[in-house]
Design a protein around this motif. Structure first.
Motif, PDB file in Angstrom:
ATOM      1  N   GLY A 174     -67.353  35.254 -19.674  1.00 12.65           N
ATOM      2  CA  GLY A 174     -66.254  34.322 -19.456  1.00 12.65           C
ATOM      3  C   GLY A 174     -64.890  34.971 -19.566  1.00 12.65           C
ATOM      4  N   VAL A 175     -64.782  36.005 -20.406  1.00 11.67           N
ATOM      5  CA  VAL A 175     -63.504  36.712 -20.542  1.00 11.67           C
ATOM      6  C   VAL A 175     -63.068  37.275 -19.195  1.00 11.67           C
ATOM      7  N   LEU A 176     -64.030  37.696 -18.383  1.00 13.54           N
ATOM      8  CA  LEU A 176     -63.721  38.240 -17.062  1.00 13.54           C
ATOM      9  C   LEU A 176     -63.671  37.153 -15.992  1.00 13.54           C
ATOM     10  N   ILE A 177     -64.686  36.261 -15.979  1.00 14.46           N
ATOM     11  CA  ILE A 177     -64.863  35.336 -14.852  1.00 14.46           C
ATOM     12  C   ILE A 177     -63.904  34.150 -14.891  1.00 14.46           C
ATOM     13  N   THR A 178     -63.689  33.564 -16.059  1.00 15.22           N
ATOM     14  CA  THR A 178     -62.840  32.370 -16.136  1.00 15.22           C
ATOM     15  C   THR A 178     -61.421  32.626 -15.626  1.00 15.22           C
ATOM     16  N   ASP A 210     -51.136  40.299 -19.495  1.00 13.09           N
ATOM     17  CA  ASP A 210     -51.032  39.337 -20.594  1.00 13.09           C
ATOM     18  C   ASP A 210     -52.353  38.605 -20.861  1.00 13.09           C
ATOM     19  N   VAL A 211     -52.940  38.021 -19.815  1.00 12.61           N
ATOM     20  CA  VAL A 211     -54.142  37.202 -20.004  1.00 12.61           C
ATOM     21  C   VAL A 211     -55.338  38.059 -20.389  1.00 12.61           C
ATOM     22  N   TYR A 212     -55.662  39.036 -19.542  1.00 11.21           N
ATOM     23  CA  TYR A 212     -56.863  39.831 -19.815  1.00 11.21           C
ATOM     24  C   TYR A 212     -56.726  40.677 -21.077  1.00 11.21           C
ATOM     25  N   TRP A 213     -55.587  41.307 -21.252  1.00 10.11           N
ATOM     26  CA  TRP A 213     -55.418  42.125 -22.446  1.00 10.11           C
ATOM     27  C   TRP A 213     -55.419  41.256 -23.694  1.00 10.11           C
ATOM     28  N   GLY A 214     -54.837  40.064 -23.600  1.00  3.23           N
ATOM     29  CA  GLY A 214     -54.855  39.151 -24.738  1.00  3.23           C
ATOM     30  C   GLY A 214     -56.270  38.739 -25.108  1.00  3.23           C
ATOM     31  N   LEU A 215     -57.087  38.424 -24.089  1.00  2.00           N
ATOM     32  CA  LEU A 215     -58.476  38.039 -24.346  1.00  2.00           C
ATOM     33  C   LEU A 215     -59.293  39.205 -24.883  1.00  2.00           C
ATOM     34  N   ILE A 216     -59.040  40.390 -24.359  1.00  2.37           N
ATOM     35  CA  ILE A 216     -59.753  41.571 -24.858  1.00  2.37           C
ATOM     36  C   ILE A 216     -59.406  41.825 -26.323  1.00  2.37           C
ATOM     37  N   LYS A 217     -58.120  41.717 -26.655  1.00  2.00           N
ATOM     38  CA  LYS A 217     -57.683  41.954 -28.041  1.00  2.00           C
ATOM     39  C   LYS A 217     -58.269  40.926 -28.998  1.00  2.00           C
ATOM     40  N   GLU A 218     -58.289  39.653 -28.585  1.00  2.00           N
ATOM     41  CA  GLU A 218     -58.672  38.595 -29.515  1.00  2.00           C
ATOM     42  C   GLU A 218     -60.152  38.241 -29.463  1.00  2.00           C
ATOM     43  N   ILE A 219     -60.879  38.711 -28.433  1.00  2.00           N
ATOM     44  CA  ILE A 219     -62.300  38.363 -28.322  1.00  2.00           C
ATOM     45  C   ILE A 219     -63.186  39.611 -28.282  1.00  2.00           C
ATOM     46  N   ILE A 220     -63.001  40.438 -27.257  1.00  2.00           N
ATOM     47  CA  ILE A 220     -63.921  41.553 -27.045  1.00  2.00           C
ATOM     48  C   ILE A 220     -63.885  42.572 -28.184  1.00  2.00           C
ATOM     49  N   ILE A 221     -62.685  43.030 -28.553  1.00  2.00           N
ATOM     50  CA  ILE A 221     -62.573  44.042 -29.611  1.00  2.00           C
ATOM     51  C   ILE A 221     -63.098  43.520 -30.950  1.00  2.00           C
ATOM     52  N   PRO A 222     -62.738  42.293 -31.387  1.00  2.00           N
ATOM     53  CA  PRO A 222     -63.323  41.780 -32.637  1.00  2.00           C
ATOM     54  C   PRO A 222     -64.845  41.646 -32.587  1.00  2.00           C
ATOM     55  N   VAL A 223     -65.401  41.216 -31.429  1.00  2.00           N
ATOM     56  CA  VAL A 223     -66.853  41.105 -31.312  1.00  2.00           C
ATOM     57  C   VAL A 223     -67.511  42.480 -31.471  1.00  2.00           C
ATOM     58  N   ILE A 224     -66.940  43.488 -30.810  1.00  2.00           N
ATOM     59  CA  ILE A 224     -67.487  44.843 -30.910  1.00  2.00           C
ATOM     60  C   ILE A 224     -67.430  45.350 -32.353  1.00  2.00           C
ATOM     61  N   LEU A 225     -66.306  45.112 -33.027  1.00  2.00           N
ATOM     62  CA  LEU A 225     -66.192  45.510 -34.429  1.00  2.00           C
ATOM     63  C   LEU A 225     -67.237  44.805 -35.290  1.00  2.00           C
ATOM     64  N   GLY A 226     -67.427  43.512 -35.015  1.00  2.00           N
ATOM     65  CA  GLY A 226     -68.438  42.759 -35.752  1.00  2.00           C
ATOM     66  C   GLY A 226     -69.837  43.300 -35.516  1.00  2.00           C
ATOM     67  N   LEU A 227     -70.145  43.643 -34.257  1.00  2.00           N
ATOM     68  CA  LEU A 227     -71.454  44.213 -33.941  1.00  2.00           C
ATOM     69  C   LEU A 227     -71.682  45.540 -34.660  1.00  2.00           C
ATOM     70  N   LEU A 228     -70.642  46.367 -34.710  1.00  2.00           N
ATOM     71  CA  LEU A 228     -70.761  47.664 -35.361  1.00  2.00           C
ATOM     72  C   LEU A 228     -70.984  47.518 -36.874  1.00  2.00           C
ATOM     73  N   LEU A 229     -70.383  46.473 -37.449  1.00  2.00           N
ATOM     74  CA  LEU A 229     -70.508  46.256 -38.895  1.00  2.00           C
ATOM     75  C   LEU A 229     -71.651  45.308 -39.256  1.00  2.00           C
ATOM     76  N   GLN A 230     -72.358  44.806 -38.240  1.00  2.00           N
ATOM     77  CA  GLN A 230     -73.445  43.851 -38.476  1.00  2.00           C
ATOM     78  C   GLN A 230     -74.516  44.380 -39.433  1.00  2.00           C
ATOM     79  N   PRO A 231     -74.921  45.657 -39.334  1.00  2.00           N
ATOM     80  CA  PRO A 231     -75.933  46.156 -40.281  1.00  2.00           C
ATOM     81  C   PRO A 231     -75.489  46.097 -41.738  1.00  2.00           C
ATOM     82  N   TYR A 232     -74.175  46.091 -41.976  1.00  2.00           N
ATOM     83  CA  TYR A 232     -73.661  46.117 -43.342  1.00  2.00           C
ATOM     84  C   TYR A 232     -73.266  44.723 -43.850  1.00  2.00           C
ATOM     85  N   TRP A 233     -72.642  43.921 -42.990  1.00  2.00           N
ATOM     86  CA  TRP A 233     -72.130  42.611 -43.404  1.00  2.00           C
ATOM     87  C   TRP A 233     -72.851  41.442 -42.751  1.00  2.00           C
TER      88      TRP A 233
END
Length: 332
Positions: free
Chosen positions: A152-156, A174-197
């Motif tokens: 959805g970050v790409l298609i919407t 503005d739109v795509y970079w904003g969505l990447i900053k607030e959605i994609i990057i946090p999700v990736i960080l969460g996935l990387l830390l998933q084994p620990y937290w």
């Protein structure tokens, strides 16, 4: 806005209604009576809080994602293609034919609000919960609900850019970079830390869900406050609201019915896959809609108006799909 969610939960227990829906109504009322709160320090404080809050929502979402569950759902490609087609293809194509009928600004906003709803990704948590209740294919539901939000970050924005006048807003910058900053990057960080937290996020999933909804309420408040100050709702009538509700009901059942025909008579899915396709393909995400709208309708006084069909759809889909899920559960 967490206090409004708690009030909504308390009220819902008395009247057997979804607490978050009640909280949304309360927040809209506050936005009408006290719209000036959203403009405190030119809105910078509220904007900063919602930005950080949205990033945390998707960081926690990444923490709760399981690579094992996602991997288990990868093989059923026909189901995945159908769900994503329904979400990003079928929905918009059912709304698009009405665009040539638009004759004035009010009708344009009405149509655009529905097209925004149609272009959004599917829900995550509620889809998985409903599929679980109905005893459908849970790994496939987790996979489809998860991938839908990322797609959805790409298609919407791609769908919306054909019908929005962005003026000073840079769609790609503005739109795509904003969505990447607030959605994609946090999700990736969460996935990387998933084994620990990950275990911590699972243990406190209920509290994290309340946090998610509180941030959504803040975004809804800010959008409606701006719309009330701009007098957007002064130009809509009771018939407009009735048409919104009727449109939402027709759109939901039309999509649900078409998916049902496809999964039962065309693709001939088994029972578990049919349930997953029906529940994941016919729903829309208020969480993603709130975040996407923050960028797509930046500086637009009509933002609150564009959220109305999504909020009605959110409430309606929960009510109807809960009833259907319970029926499937009894029949299993």
């Amino acid at each position: 806005m967490g206090i409004f969610y708690l009030w909504g939960m308390s009220f819902s227990k008395k009247v057997n209604f979804d607490g978050f829906i009640v909280a949304l109504l309360l927040v809209i009322g506050v936005a009408y009576v006290f719209p000036q709160l959203a403009q405190w320090r030119d809105g910078e404080v509220l904007g900063w809080v919602t930005t950080v809050g949205v990033s945390l929502i998707f960081f926690f979402y990444g923490l709760k994602l399981s690579f094992k569950q996602i991997k288990e759902g990868l093989g059923n490609w026909r189901l995945h293609l159908l769900v994503q087609f329904a979400t990003f293809g079928l929905f918009p194509q059912l709304v698009l034919p009405f665009y040539p009928l638009v004759e004035n600004a009010v009708q344009h906003d009405f149509w655009l609000s529905f097209f925004f709803l149609a272009a959004l990704p599917s829900t995550v948590s509620s889809s998985v919960v409903m599929v679980s209740i109905a005893r459908g294919n849970i790994p496939a539901a987790i996979f489809n609900a998860s991938i839908s939000g990322l797609l959805g970050v790409l298609i919407t924005p791609l769908w919306m850019q054909f019908f929005l006048e962005f003026e000073e807003i840079n769609v790609w910058g503005d739109v795509y970079w904003g969505l990447i900053k607030e959605i994609i990057i946090p999700v990736i960080l969460g996935l990387l830390l998933q084994p620990y937290w990950g275990k911590w996020a699972t243990r406190y999933s209920k509290q994290l869900s309340q946090f998610d909804k509180s941030i959504i309420l803040l975004i809804v408040y800010a959008s409606f406050a701006e719309s009330f100050v701009g007098g957007v709702f002064d130009k809509i009538s009771q018939n407009y609201l009735l048409a919104l509700f009727a449109g939402v009901v027709v759109l939901f059942f039309l999509v649900y019915g078409l998916i049902y025909v496809l999964v039962k008579y065309v693709f001939r899915f088994n029972r578990e896959d049919r349930i997953t396709a029906l529940f994941c393909g016919s729903k829309k995400s208020l969480t993603h809609g709130s975040v996407f709208g923050k960028f797509l309708f930046a500086n637009s006084t009509s933002a609150g108006l564009f959220f109305l069909p999504l909020m009605i759809f959110h409430a309606f889909q929960i009510l109807v799909v809960t009833i259907i899920a319970q029926r499937y559960h009894r029949e299993s």
